[in-house]
Design a protein around this motif. Sequence first.
Motif, PDB file in Angstrom:
ATOM      1  N   LEU A   1       0.822  -1.206   0.000  1.00 15.00           N
ATOM      2  CA  LEU A   1       0.000   0.000   0.000  1.00 15.00           C
ATOM      3  C   LEU A   1       0.860   1.261   0.000  1.00 15.00           C
ATOM      4  CD1 LEU A   1      -2.859   1.235   0.240  1.00 15.00           C
ATOM      5  CD2 LEU A   1      -2.569   1.131   2.723  1.00 15.00           C
ATOM      6  N   PHE A   2       1.875   1.309   0.868  1.00 11.78           N
ATOM      7  CA  PHE A   2       2.723   2.494   0.990  1.00 11.78           C
ATOM      8  C   PHE A   2       3.501   2.764  -0.299  1.00 11.78           C
ATOM      9  CE2 PHE A   2       6.584   4.789   2.150  1.00 11.78           C
ATOM     10  CZ  PHE A   2       6.063   5.833   2.910  1.00 11.78           C
TER      11      PHE A   2
ATOM     12  N   PRO B   1       8.806  -0.002 -10.596  1.00 14.00           N
ATOM     13  CA  PRO B   1       9.169  -1.325 -10.061  1.00 14.00           C
ATOM     14  C   PRO B   1      10.549  -1.328  -9.399  1.00 14.00           C
ATOM     15  CG  PRO B   1       8.415  -1.497 -12.333  1.00 14.00           C
ATOM     16  CD  PRO B   1       8.548  -0.038 -12.030  1.00 14.00           C
ATOM     17  N   ILE B   2      10.640  -2.116  -8.344  1.00 18.42           N
ATOM     18  CA  ILE B   2      11.924  -2.329  -7.658  1.00 18.42           C
ATOM     19  C   ILE B   2      12.085  -3.812  -7.388  1.00 18.42           C
ATOM     20  CG2 ILE B   2      12.097  -0.034  -6.609  1.00 18.42           C
ATOM     21  CD1 ILE B   2      11.211  -2.815  -4.318  1.00 18.42           C
TER      22      ILE B   2
ATOM     23  N   VAL C   1       6.540 -15.807   1.898  1.00 14.82           N
ATOM     24  CA  VAL C   1       5.214 -15.240   2.184  1.00 14.82           C
ATOM     25  C   VAL C   1       5.192 -13.777   1.761  1.00 14.82           C
ATOM     26  CG1 VAL C   1       3.607 -14.581   4.038  1.00 14.82           C
ATOM     27  CG2 VAL C   1       4.642 -16.865   4.022  1.00 14.82           C
ATOM     28  N   HIS C   2       6.232 -13.027   2.104  1.00 12.96           N
ATOM     29  CA  HIS C   2       6.335 -11.615   1.712  1.00 12.96           C
ATOM     30  C   HIS C   2       6.311 -11.491   0.184  1.00 12.96           C
ATOM     31  CE1 HIS C   2       7.390  -7.426   1.823  1.00 12.96           C
ATOM     32  NE2 HIS C   2       8.575  -7.624   1.281  1.00 12.96           N
ATOM     33  N   ALA C   3       7.037 -12.352  -0.501  1.00 14.15           N
ATOM     34  CA  ALA C   3       7.061 -12.331  -1.971  1.00 14.15           C
ATOM     35  C   ALA C   3       5.667 -12.584  -2.536  1.00 14.15           C
ATOM     36  CB  ALA C   3       8.053 -13.367  -2.500  1.00 14.15           C
TER      37      ALA C   3
ATOM     38  N   GLY D   1       2.216  -8.852  -7.918  1.00 16.43           N
ATOM     39  CA  GLY D   1       1.248  -8.005  -8.594  1.00 16.43           C
ATOM     40  C   GLY D   1       1.439  -6.530  -8.290  1.00 16.43           C
ATOM     41  N   SER D   2       2.364  -6.208  -7.397  1.00 10.60           N
ATOM     42  CA  SER D   2       2.691  -4.813  -7.090  1.00 10.60           C
ATOM     43  C   SER D   2       4.044  -4.504  -7.736  1.00 10.60           C
ATOM     44  CB  SER D   2       2.777  -4.615  -5.570  1.00 10.60           C
ATOM     45  OG  SER D   2       4.005  -5.088  -5.051  1.00 10.60           O
TER      46      SER D   2
END
Length: 149
Positions: free
Chosen positions: A75-76, A82-83, A100-102, A107-108
């Motif tokens: 969100l932030f 892209p990074i 899990v973080h990945a 999609g972001s």
Amino acid sequence: MKLPPDVEFHEDIRLLVYRPRGLVNKAAVNKIISVVGELEATLKEPFNRFSDTVAADAVDLNFEHIIRVSLYRRLFYGNRPPIKSAILATDATLIYYGKVHALLTQGSPINVLVFQDRKEAAKWLGVPIELLVAKASGGSDKANRRNQT
């Protein structure tokens, strides 16, 4: 901005390097999230990230916190360019939380991959491996051997 001792920023190649040591817990994760957020707000230009968790001795996190952090970052960061965020992990728990973080940032513009090989992480980030190898700081032989991973 003064960076904590476990964080380096290579402005010339737009790379933040984070090397947590000892215990990785909510406070450690919140601290690096705060540093990343401040740099994003200050620099206004995208930068890649490398988290070298090899020197972490213990993990005290939970699934709920990883979900919150991942969704917060998604969100932030919003619709910025892209990074890449490479996580080097050999501990099964950190590998799991990294994956899990990945998954939650998929999609972001935040592209997260978990690596167990430093050379592969350097290749994916497009940076010299020397920048990803921790400098020996007179630490234990165990920590110094792990830096070569």
